[in-house]
Design a protein around this motif. Structure first.
Motif, short mmCIF file in Angstrom:
data_model
loop_
_atom_site.label_atom_id
_atom_site.label_comp_id
_atom_site.label_asym_id
_atom_site.label_seq_id
_atom_site.Cartn_x
_atom_site.Cartn_y
_atom_site.Cartn_z
N PHE A 76 0.83 -1.21 0.00
CA PHE A 76 0.00 0.00 0.00
C PHE A 76 0.87 1.26 0.00
O PHE A 76 0.59 2.22 -0.72
N GLN A 77 1.91 1.27 0.83
CA GLN A 77 2.77 2.45 0.92
C GLN A 77 3.37 2.81 -0.44
O GLN A 77 3.36 3.97 -0.85
N ASN A 78 3.87 1.82 -1.15
CA ASN A 78 4.60 2.08 -2.38
C ASN A 78 3.70 2.26 -3.60
O ASN A 78 4.05 3.00 -4.51
N ASN A 79 2.54 1.61 -3.61
CA ASN A 79 1.70 1.64 -4.81
C ASN A 79 0.51 2.57 -4.70
O ASN A 79 -0.05 2.98 -5.72
N LEU A 80 0.09 2.91 -3.48
CA LEU A 80 -1.06 3.81 -3.32
C LEU A 80 -0.67 5.15 -2.71
O LEU A 80 -1.39 6.14 -2.89
N PHE A 81 0.45 5.19 -1.99
CA PHE A 81 0.81 6.43 -1.30
C PHE A 81 2.19 6.94 -1.69
O PHE A 81 2.85 7.65 -0.94
N ASN A 82 2.64 6.54 -2.89
CA ASN A 82 3.89 7.05 -3.48
C ASN A 82 5.09 6.91 -2.55
O ASN A 82 5.97 7.77 -2.51
N LEU A 103 -18.91 1.67 5.99
CA LEU A 103 -18.10 1.44 4.79
C LEU A 103 -18.17 2.62 3.83
O LEU A 103 -17.17 3.02 3.25
N GLN A 104 -19.37 3.20 3.63
CA GLN A 104 -19.50 4.32 2.71
C GLN A 104 -18.66 5.51 3.17
O GLN A 104 -17.97 6.15 2.37
N ASP A 105 -18.69 5.77 4.48
CA ASP A 105 -17.89 6.86 5.03
C ASP A 105 -16.39 6.54 4.87
O ASP A 105 -15.59 7.42 4.57
N ALA A 106 -16.02 5.27 5.04
CA ALA A 106 -14.62 4.86 4.88
C ALA A 106 -14.15 5.06 3.45
O ALA A 106 -13.04 5.53 3.20
N LEU A 107 -15.02 4.70 2.48
CA LEU A 107 -14.67 4.90 1.07
C LEU A 107 -14.47 6.38 0.76
O LEU A 107 -13.54 6.76 0.03
N ASN A 108 -15.37 7.22 1.30
CA ASN A 108 -15.25 8.67 1.07
C ASN A 108 -13.94 9.22 1.64
O ASN A 108 -13.26 10.02 1.01
N LYS A 109 -13.58 8.77 2.84
CA LYS A 109 -12.34 9.24 3.47
C LYS A 109 -11.12 8.73 2.69
O LYS A 109 -10.14 9.44 2.49
N ALA A 110 -11.20 7.47 2.23
CA ALA A 110 -10.08 6.91 1.47
C ALA A 110 -9.88 7.66 0.16
O ALA A 110 -8.75 7.86 -0.29
N ASN A 111 -10.98 8.09 -0.46
CA ASN A 111 -10.89 8.78 -1.75
C ASN A 111 -10.19 10.13 -1.65
O ASN A 111 -9.67 10.63 -2.65
N THR A 112 -10.15 10.71 -0.46
CA THR A 112 -9.43 11.99 -0.32
C THR A 112 -7.92 11.79 -0.47
O THR A 112 -7.19 12.76 -0.67
N PHE A 113 -7.47 10.53 -0.38
CA PHE A 113 -6.04 10.23 -0.55
C PHE A 113 -5.75 9.60 -1.91
O PHE A 113 -4.63 9.19 -2.19
N ASN A 114 -6.77 9.53 -2.76
CA ASN A 114 -6.64 8.92 -4.09
C ASN A 114 -5.98 9.90 -5.05
O ASN A 114 -6.59 10.88 -5.47
N ASP A 115 -4.73 9.63 -5.39
CA ASP A 115 -3.99 10.50 -6.30
C ASP A 115 -3.89 9.89 -7.70
O ASP A 115 -2.85 9.98 -8.35
N GLY A 116 -4.97 9.27 -8.14
CA GLY A 116 -4.97 8.66 -9.46
C GLY A 116 -4.67 7.18 -9.43
O GLY A 116 -3.93 6.66 -10.27
N TRP A 117 -5.25 6.47 -8.45
CA TRP A 117 -5.02 5.03 -8.33
C TRP A 117 -5.59 4.30 -9.53
O TRP A 117 -6.62 4.68 -10.10
N ASP A 118 -4.95 3.22 -9.88
CA ASP A 118 -5.45 2.32 -10.93
C ASP A 118 -6.52 1.44 -10.29
O ASP A 118 -6.21 0.54 -9.52
N MET A 119 -7.79 1.69 -10.63
CA MET A 119 -8.89 1.00 -9.96
C MET A 119 -8.93 -0.49 -10.27
O MET A 119 -9.64 -1.24 -9.60
#
Length: 337
Positions: free
Chosen positions: A279-285, A304-320
């Motif tokens: 996760f550190q290297n592939n999602l958080f640069n 879960l919905q709230d967790a997804l919303n919070k996680a998306n604030t750290f999404n810097d262009g992840w490959d879904m």
């Protein structure tokens, strides 16, 4: 500049780099733990190969377990050993004497995979008990990843070293990564070793192009009237989110059901060293602090919905569609479903 790798110098340079890193790392420590290990250098590939060495060693030790009284091959015993490894990976403690040879080997392999990927492949195959085991190494590869992904997809259960190398040679059309030797060594705080590791040559200066005729200049001039494509507004590009990925996932057995456990503690404490590193290297640069910040924010989510919303604030262009995002979604489901 043209840089030609001096393969004969790789062992010497790798040892020097390993010594330098250890000198700095063990100034204030006698032993370091897994958290320190996954961010030991500024090279994601070197860090990944260090983790690879530890898990390869564990796999070899488990394969040697035999007893006339106990069935170590039993499915439940294998599952228990796997769970034990997950616990053990969060309690690593390694001193300089045992780390330095692993680190030097990781640096050596990183040099090869960056600048001579075929030589890297051949070296790993020579060290492997079975050539097909190279497939197990793929998850630790960060440089020239697309090249080795296509290779691994072709490796079968009965492939030999020769057939694997032949398959690699057939991938000449796959684009290799362009890695700047100076930047590479800067990440390892070893810029002074550039000329020791590479033969540096000046590129010949290109001949100046002849001045085009006036008619050619006019023909190449941009049109004064814009085309229909230029006039029409472009569609806004939709940024993929974890919510989209979750809503589009096939129904039926969930990831949480497949993993057969639910996380009730903090996300970070539930992860193995391998998962943290991935996760550190592939999602958080490669930013450990940012990853910890994300976990802390998600732990405060109500569902879960709230967790997804919070996680998306750290999404810097992840490959879904990547395995890292798939695994991350599995962690969120285990935590909140």
């Amino acid at each position: 500049m043209l840089y030609q790798l001096k393969q004969s110098q790789i062992p010497t340079v790798s040892q020097k780099i390993g010594e330098t890193i250890c000198d700095k790392t063990f100034q204030n420590y006698t032993k370091i733990d897994g958290e320190h290990l996954i961010s030991l250098t500024n090279s994601r590939q070197v860090n990944s190969f260090i983790i690879r060495s530890l898990f390869n060693q564990w796999r070899k030790e488990v394969e040697r377990l035999e007893s006339p009284y106990f069935d170590f091959k039993h499915e439940k015993v294998q599952e228990a050993l796997k769970n034990f490894m997950n616990v053990l990976s969060n309690h690593i403690s390694i001193d300089r004497h045992h780390l330095q040879p692993i680190l030097s080997q990781a640096v050596s392999d990183t040099i090869l995979i960056a600048f001579e990927p075929r030589a890297y492949l051949e070296a790993v195959l020579d060290r492997s008990a079975k050539p097909q085991d190279f497939k197990l190494q793929f998850k630790y590869i960060k440089n020239n990843r697309e090249l080795f992904k296509q290779l691994v997809e072709q490796i079968g259960d009965f492939d030999t070293k020769a057939s694997i190398l032949q398959a690699f040679d057939g991938l000449a059309h796959v684009q290799r990564e362009e890695i700047d030797p100076k930047v590479f060594l800067e990440k390892l705080n070893s810029s002074s070793l550039l000329k020791e590791l590479f033969e540096v040559k000046e590129l010949p200066k290109p001949e100046p192009a002849p001045e085009p005729e006036l008619e050619e200049k006019l023909a190449e001039a941009p049109a004064l009237i814009p085309s229909r494509e230029e006039i029409q507004p472009k569609e806004e590009k939709h940024s993929a989110t974890l919510n989209d990925k979750f809503e589009g996932a096939p129904k039926g057995q969930t990831l949480a059901e497949r993993l057969q456990r639910k996380v009730i503690k903090s996300i970070e404490s539930s992860l193995t060293l391998n998962e943290k590193f991935m996760f550190q290297n592939n999602l958080f640069n490669g930013d450990n602090a940012r990853m910890k910040q994300a976990f802390a924010a998600i732990d405060q989510a109500e569902d879960l919905q709230d967790a997804l919303n919070k996680a998306n604030t750290f999404n810097d262009g992840w490959d879904m569609d990547s395995e890292e995002v798939e695994a991350f979604m599995g962690v969120l489901e285990r935590r909140f479903v």
